[in-house]
Design a protein around this motif. Structure first.
Motif, PDB file in Angstrom:
ATOM      1  N   GLU A 173      38.952  27.206  33.882  1.00  0.00           N
ATOM      2  CA  GLU A 173      37.958  26.978  34.931  1.00  0.00           C
ATOM      3  C   GLU A 173      38.586  27.064  36.316  1.00  0.00           C
ATOM      4  OE1 GLU A 173      34.608  24.224  32.659  1.00  0.00           O
ATOM      5  OE2 GLU A 173      36.187  23.243  33.828  1.00  0.00           O
ATOM      6  N   GLU A 174      39.783  26.556  36.459  1.00  0.00           N
ATOM      7  CA  GLU A 174      40.474  26.625  37.750  1.00  0.00           C
ATOM      8  C   GLU A 174      40.732  28.081  38.143  1.00  0.00           C
ATOM      9  OE1 GLU A 174      42.412  25.811  41.298  1.00  0.00           O
ATOM     10  OE2 GLU A 174      41.043  24.609  40.074  1.00  0.00           O
ATOM     11  N   ILE A 175      41.102  28.901  37.173  1.00  0.00           N
ATOM     12  CA  ILE A 175      41.310  30.325  37.452  1.00  0.00           C
ATOM     13  C   ILE A 175      39.991  30.968  37.884  1.00  0.00           C
ATOM     14  CG2 ILE A 175      41.932  32.553  36.445  1.00  0.00           C
ATOM     15  CD1 ILE A 175      44.279  30.586  37.014  1.00  0.00           C
ATOM     16  N   GLY A 176      38.906  30.600  37.265  1.00  0.00           N
ATOM     17  CA  GLY A 176      37.602  31.143  37.643  1.00  0.00           C
ATOM     18  C   GLY A 176      37.241  30.839  39.083  1.00  0.00           C
ATOM     19  N   ARG A 177      37.543  29.638  39.515  1.00  0.00           N
ATOM     20  CA  ARG A 177      37.243  29.269  40.910  1.00  0.00           C
ATOM     21  C   ARG A 177      38.083  30.086  41.891  1.00  0.00           C
ATOM     22  NH1 ARG A 177      36.431  24.213  38.251  1.00  0.00           N
ATOM     23  NH2 ARG A 177      38.631  23.628  38.388  1.00  0.00           N
ATOM     24  N   LEU A 178      39.338  30.368  41.507  1.00  0.00           N
ATOM     25  CA  LEU A 178      40.193  31.202  42.350  1.00  0.00           C
ATOM     26  C   LEU A 178      39.689  32.643  42.397  1.00  0.00           C
ATOM     27  CD1 LEU A 178      43.760  30.004  41.294  1.00  0.00           C
ATOM     28  CD2 LEU A 178      42.675  29.637  43.496  1.00  0.00           C
ATOM     29  N   VAL A 179      39.293  33.155  41.245  1.00  0.00           N
ATOM     30  CA  VAL A 179      38.807  34.535  41.148  1.00  0.00           C
ATOM     31  C   VAL A 179      37.627  34.759  42.091  1.00  0.00           C
ATOM     32  CG1 VAL A 179      37.569  36.138  39.631  1.00  0.00           C
ATOM     33  CG2 VAL A 179      39.665  35.025  38.834  1.00  0.00           C
TER      34      VAL A 179
ATOM     35  N   ALA B 292      33.031  29.485  35.493  1.00  0.00           N
ATOM     36  CA  ALA B 292      33.482  28.817  36.712  1.00  0.00           C
ATOM     37  C   ALA B 292      33.390  29.739  37.921  1.00  0.00           C
ATOM     38  CB  ALA B 292      34.919  28.319  36.535  1.00  0.00           C
ATOM     39  N   ALA B 293      33.691  31.030  37.725  1.00  0.00           N
ATOM     40  CA  ALA B 293      33.584  31.990  38.830  1.00  0.00           C
ATOM     41  C   ALA B 293      32.139  32.113  39.285  1.00  0.00           C
ATOM     42  CB  ALA B 293      34.125  33.346  38.386  1.00  0.00           C
ATOM     43  N   ASN B 294      31.207  32.133  38.345  1.00  0.00           N
ATOM     44  CA  ASN B 294      29.789  32.207  38.693  1.00  0.00           C
ATOM     45  C   ASN B 294      29.344  30.979  39.482  1.00  0.00           C
ATOM     46  OD1 ASN B 294      26.688  31.687  37.094  1.00  0.00           O
ATOM     47  ND2 ASN B 294      27.041  33.305  38.587  1.00  0.00           N
ATOM     48  N   LYS B 295      29.763  29.797  39.023  1.00  0.00           N
ATOM     49  CA  LYS B 295      29.415  28.552  39.724  1.00  0.00           C
ATOM     50  C   LYS B 295      30.036  28.496  41.113  1.00  0.00           C
ATOM     51  CE  LYS B 295      28.869  25.859  35.472  1.00  0.00           C
ATOM     52  NZ  LYS B 295      29.452  24.794  34.611  1.00  0.00           N
ATOM     53  N   ALA B 296      31.180  29.193  41.277  1.00  0.00           N
ATOM     54  CA  ALA B 296      31.866  29.190  42.572  1.00  0.00           C
ATOM     55  C   ALA B 296      31.351  30.271  43.521  1.00  0.00           C
ATOM     56  CB  ALA B 296      33.366  29.359  42.366  1.00  0.00           C
ATOM     57  N   GLY B 297      30.347  31.047  43.064  1.00  0.00           N
ATOM     58  CA  GLY B 297      29.716  31.978  43.992  1.00  0.00           C
ATOM     59  C   GLY B 297      29.769  33.439  43.626  1.00  0.00           C
ATOM     60  N   LEU B 298      30.468  33.821  42.547  1.00  0.00           N
ATOM     61  CA  LEU B 298      30.497  35.218  42.141  1.00  0.00           C
ATOM     62  C   LEU B 298      29.219  35.532  41.355  1.00  0.00           C
ATOM     63  CD1 LEU B 298      32.221  37.813  42.184  1.00  0.00           C
ATOM     64  CD2 LEU B 298      33.232  37.083  40.017  1.00  0.00           C
ATOM     65  N   SER B 299      28.494  36.535  41.816  1.00  0.00           N
ATOM     66  CA  SER B 299      27.205  36.856  41.213  1.00  0.00           C
ATOM     67  C   SER B 299      27.338  37.200  39.738  1.00  0.00           C
ATOM     68  CB  SER B 299      26.585  38.039  41.957  1.00  0.00           C
ATOM     69  OG  SER B 299      25.416  38.483  41.293  1.00  0.00           O
ATOM     70  N   LYS B 300      26.370  36.746  38.950  1.00  0.00           N
ATOM     71  CA  LYS B 300      26.401  36.981  37.515  1.00  0.00           C
ATOM     72  C   LYS B 300      26.348  38.468  37.185  1.00  0.00           C
ATOM     73  CE  LYS B 300      24.979  34.456  33.462  1.00  0.00           C
ATOM     74  NZ  LYS B 300      24.201  33.293  32.986  1.00  0.00           N
ATOM     75  N   LYS B 301      25.703  39.257  38.054  1.00  0.00           N
ATOM     76  CA  LYS B 301      25.610  40.694  37.787  1.00  0.00           C
ATOM     77  C   LYS B 301      26.957  41.395  37.927  1.00  0.00           C
ATOM     78  CE  LYS B 301      24.487  42.174  42.507  1.00  0.00           C
ATOM     79  NZ  LYS B 301      23.494  42.861  43.380  1.00  0.00           N
ATOM     80  N   ASN B 302      27.923  40.713  38.529  1.00  0.00           N
ATOM     81  CA  ASN B 302      29.267  41.271  38.696  1.00  0.00           C
ATOM     82  C   ASN B 302      30.279  40.662  37.721  1.00  0.00           C
ATOM     83  OD1 ASN B 302      28.482  42.960  40.819  1.00  0.00           O
ATOM     84  ND2 ASN B 302      28.784  41.339  42.336  1.00  0.00           N
ATOM     85  N   ILE B 303      29.767  39.982  36.701  1.00  0.00           N
ATOM     86  CA  ILE B 303      30.621  39.353  35.695  1.00  0.00           C
ATOM     87  C   ILE B 303      30.289  39.933  34.326  1.00  0.00           C
ATOM     88  CG2 ILE B 303      31.303  37.189  34.590  1.00  0.00           C
ATOM     89  CD1 ILE B 303      30.523  35.741  37.169  1.00  0.00           C
ATOM     90  N   TYR B 304      31.320  40.349  33.593  1.00  0.00           N
ATOM     91  CA  TYR B 304      31.155  40.934  32.259  1.00  0.00           C
ATOM     92  C   TYR B 304      32.071  40.181  31.297  1.00  0.00           C
ATOM     93  CZ  TYR B 304      29.436  44.752  35.222  1.00  0.00           C
ATOM     94  OH  TYR B 304      28.776  45.495  36.166  1.00  0.00           O
ATOM     95  N   THR B 305      31.545  39.824  30.139  1.00  0.00           N
ATOM     96  CA  THR B 305      32.355  39.087  29.162  1.00  0.00           C
ATOM     97  C   THR B 305      32.394  39.827  27.836  1.00  0.00           C
ATOM     98  OG1 THR B 305      30.478  37.745  28.407  1.00  0.00           O
ATOM     99  CG2 THR B 305      31.788  36.862  30.233  1.00  0.00           C
ATOM    100  N   PHE B 306      33.571  39.801  27.206  1.00  0.00           N
ATOM    101  CA  PHE B 306      33.773  40.459  25.917  1.00  0.00           C
ATOM    102  C   PHE B 306      34.633  39.553  25.038  1.00  0.00           C
ATOM    103  CE2 PHE B 306      33.191  43.703  29.136  1.00  0.00           C
ATOM    104  CZ  PHE B 306      32.244  44.544  28.557  1.00  0.00           C
ATOM    105  N   ASP B 307      34.501  39.730  23.747  1.00  0.00           N
ATOM    106  CA  ASP B 307      35.294  38.939  22.808  1.00  0.00           C
ATOM    107  C   ASP B 307      36.654  39.577  22.541  1.00  0.00           C
ATOM    108  OD1 ASP B 307      33.407  36.904  22.404  1.00  0.00           O
ATOM    109  OD2 ASP B 307      32.307  38.166  20.981  1.00  0.00           O
ATOM    110  N   PHE B 308      36.717  40.913  22.570  1.00  0.00           N
ATOM    111  CA  PHE B 308      37.952  41.601  22.208  1.00  0.00           C
ATOM    112  C   PHE B 308      38.255  42.731  23.192  1.00  0.00           C
ATOM    113  CE2 PHE B 308      35.966  40.060  18.268  1.00  0.00           C
ATOM    114  CZ  PHE B 308      36.973  39.199  17.834  1.00  0.00           C
ATOM    115  N   ALA B 309      39.543  43.050  23.320  1.00  0.00           N
ATOM    116  CA  ALA B 309      39.970  44.091  24.253  1.00  0.00           C
ATOM    117  C   ALA B 309      39.375  45.447  23.897  1.00  0.00           C
ATOM    118  CB  ALA B 309      41.500  44.175  24.278  1.00  0.00           C
ATOM    119  N   ASP B 310      39.286  45.760  22.599  1.00  0.00           N
ATOM    120  CA  ASP B 310      38.737  47.051  22.185  1.00  0.00           C
ATOM    121  C   ASP B 310      37.288  47.218  22.641  1.00  0.00           C
ATOM    122  OD1 ASP B 310      40.967  48.204  20.962  1.00  0.00           O
ATOM    123  OD2 ASP B 310      40.622  47.117  19.090  1.00  0.00           O
TER     124      ASP B 310
END
Length: 410
Positions: free
Chosen positions: A330-336, A356-374
């Motif tokens: 979460e701390e890394i997210g706030r920095l990001v 945490a990045a979203n809560k700190a102001g980074l728009s959700k449309k600019n955040i992408y999440t994945f489970d695996f690198a592939d």
């Protein structure tokens, strides 16, 4: 049966390594810490190779198999039973018939679990001990009772040093600096702080025509200073590595000018903050070898200083930090959120970075999440644009090097 054979191999390697050191009596430099060991080792080797014959451990050969391999020969990777038989046979021949051997060994001492340092020190006891950094939440802390226990284990290195030896300690890391009272050896401190004996000043991440090219700073010691320039090396972590090497060089009687000249030959180890050209005229900061809260902070701070039309962070899980995992991610997210325009996360723990990045102001449309690198490779390649500066970092097991290979310019 497999565990029995593994234990027997470990015991035999330790015995051979101890005999090898007893026969050839090289100076041994031991490097430990939770981050920065490999870079420090490589910088030390670059400096000392200008005056002596040096062997440094290959890659991360810092455990009960890797460390004796470095002592026994210039082996670059491990293998199966044929490989180990070859190592044993070659080592026995070297012990019986003799031959060329380095004057100095620069060894990494890993401590994933309590007791690891004691085992490695029994195998090869150094005359010079270097401790890089511990941090508030060290990597591998999940195997210890807490950060203090990690620091206590790392301190075994300086406790084992002889009175005529040298302990090279990070002045800026409180846990490391406190180790000065635990050694009989002469202490040399390094860092950015005004009390450091080998002090880094005038630090700057350099850019030419808008493109990052390296570092420049001064190293000060005993009232004298020299300028240092490192190519394709970025961030304070690499300046620390140079200062470590300078402190070790000074203990061998080198002067600052010669040390500065030798540092020109230092190359940042692969996937530890190297800048590579990416597709679509992007720049990729490849820091995929490993990650801890301390090194993740350092990487983000490094990219904060560079200008780019858009900054993209591709971050994965930080492993082996146990009960601190949620808090640290979460701390890394706030920095990001303060530095990057786009965030891609990979792995279940890294989703806490995204939240945490979203809560700190980074728009959700600019955040992408994945489970695996592939899963992330293709989408990352699609979303990057011309001129992007891209940080890619995670613990090694997450495999973000696959994303680097997907988007790097061939």
């Amino acid at each position: 049966m497999k565990d029995f054979l593994r234990q027997q191999l470990k015991n035999f390697l330790r015995l051979l390594a101890r005999w090898m050191i007893r026969k050839y009596q090289p100076s041994v430099i031991g490097v430990t810490g939770t981050v920065g060991k490999t870079s420090a080792k490589e910088a030390i080797a670059a400096v000392l190779k200008s005056i002596r014959k040096v062997r440094a451990s290959s890659g991360n050969f810092n455990n009960e198999f890797g460390l004796p391999l470095t002592v026994l020969g210039e082996w670059e990777k491990t293998g199966g039973i044929i490989f180990w038989l070859k190592v044993i046979f070659a080592s026995i021949l070297k012990l019986i018939f003799g031959g060329k051997y380095p004057e100095i060994l620069v060894l990494e001492y890993g401590a994933d679990r309590p007791g690891d340092l004691k085992y490695l020190l029994d195998l090869a006891r150094p005359q010079i001990g270097v401790v890089t950094a511990i941090g508030d939440i060290p990597v591998h802390v999940e195997f210890y009772s807490g950060p203090d226990a990690v620091a206590k284990e790392k301190a075994r290195l300086v406790e084992a040093l002889p009175a005529i030896g040298f302990a090279v300690l990070n002045y800026d890391d409180e846990s490391v600096y406190d180790m000065r009272d635990k050694t009989r050896a002469h202490v040399i401190t390094y860092g950015f702080g005004s009390g450091a004996e080998v002090r880094i000043t005038n630090f700057e991440n350099r850019a030419e025509d808008g493109k990052p090219v390296g570092l420049s700073f001064k190293l000060e010691y005993g009232g004298s200073f020299v300028p240092v320039r490192l190519s394709n090396a970025f961030g304070k972590a690499q300046a620390y590595s140079a200062a470590v090497a300078a402190a070790v060089g000074l203990s061998f009687g080198m002067n600052l000018v010669r040390i500065s000249e030798a540092l020109n030959y230092y190359q940042v180890p692969p996937r530890r903050g190297k800048l590579v050209a990416g597709e679509k005229e992007t720049l990729v900061f490849d820091d995929t070898y490993n990650a801890s809260p301390l090194s993740m902070h350092a990487a983000i701070d490094t990219l904060r200083e560079f200008k780019a039309p858009r900054k993209v962070a591709v971050l994965g899980d930080m492993l082996e930090i146990g009960k601190y995992a949620i808090e640290a991610h979460e701390e890394i997210g706030r920095l990001v959120a303060k530095v990057f325009d786009i965030l891609v996360t990979v792995g279940p723990r890294a989703k806490f970075i995204a939240d945490a990045a979203n809560k700190a102001g980074l728009s959700k449309k600019n955040i992408y999440t994945f489970d695996f690198a592939d899963e992330a490779k293709g989408p990352v390649e699609d979303l990057i644009k011309k001129g992007d500066l891209i940080l890619i970092k995670a613990s090694r097991a997450i495999g973000l090097d696959k994303i680097v290979e997907e988007i790097r310019q061939l």
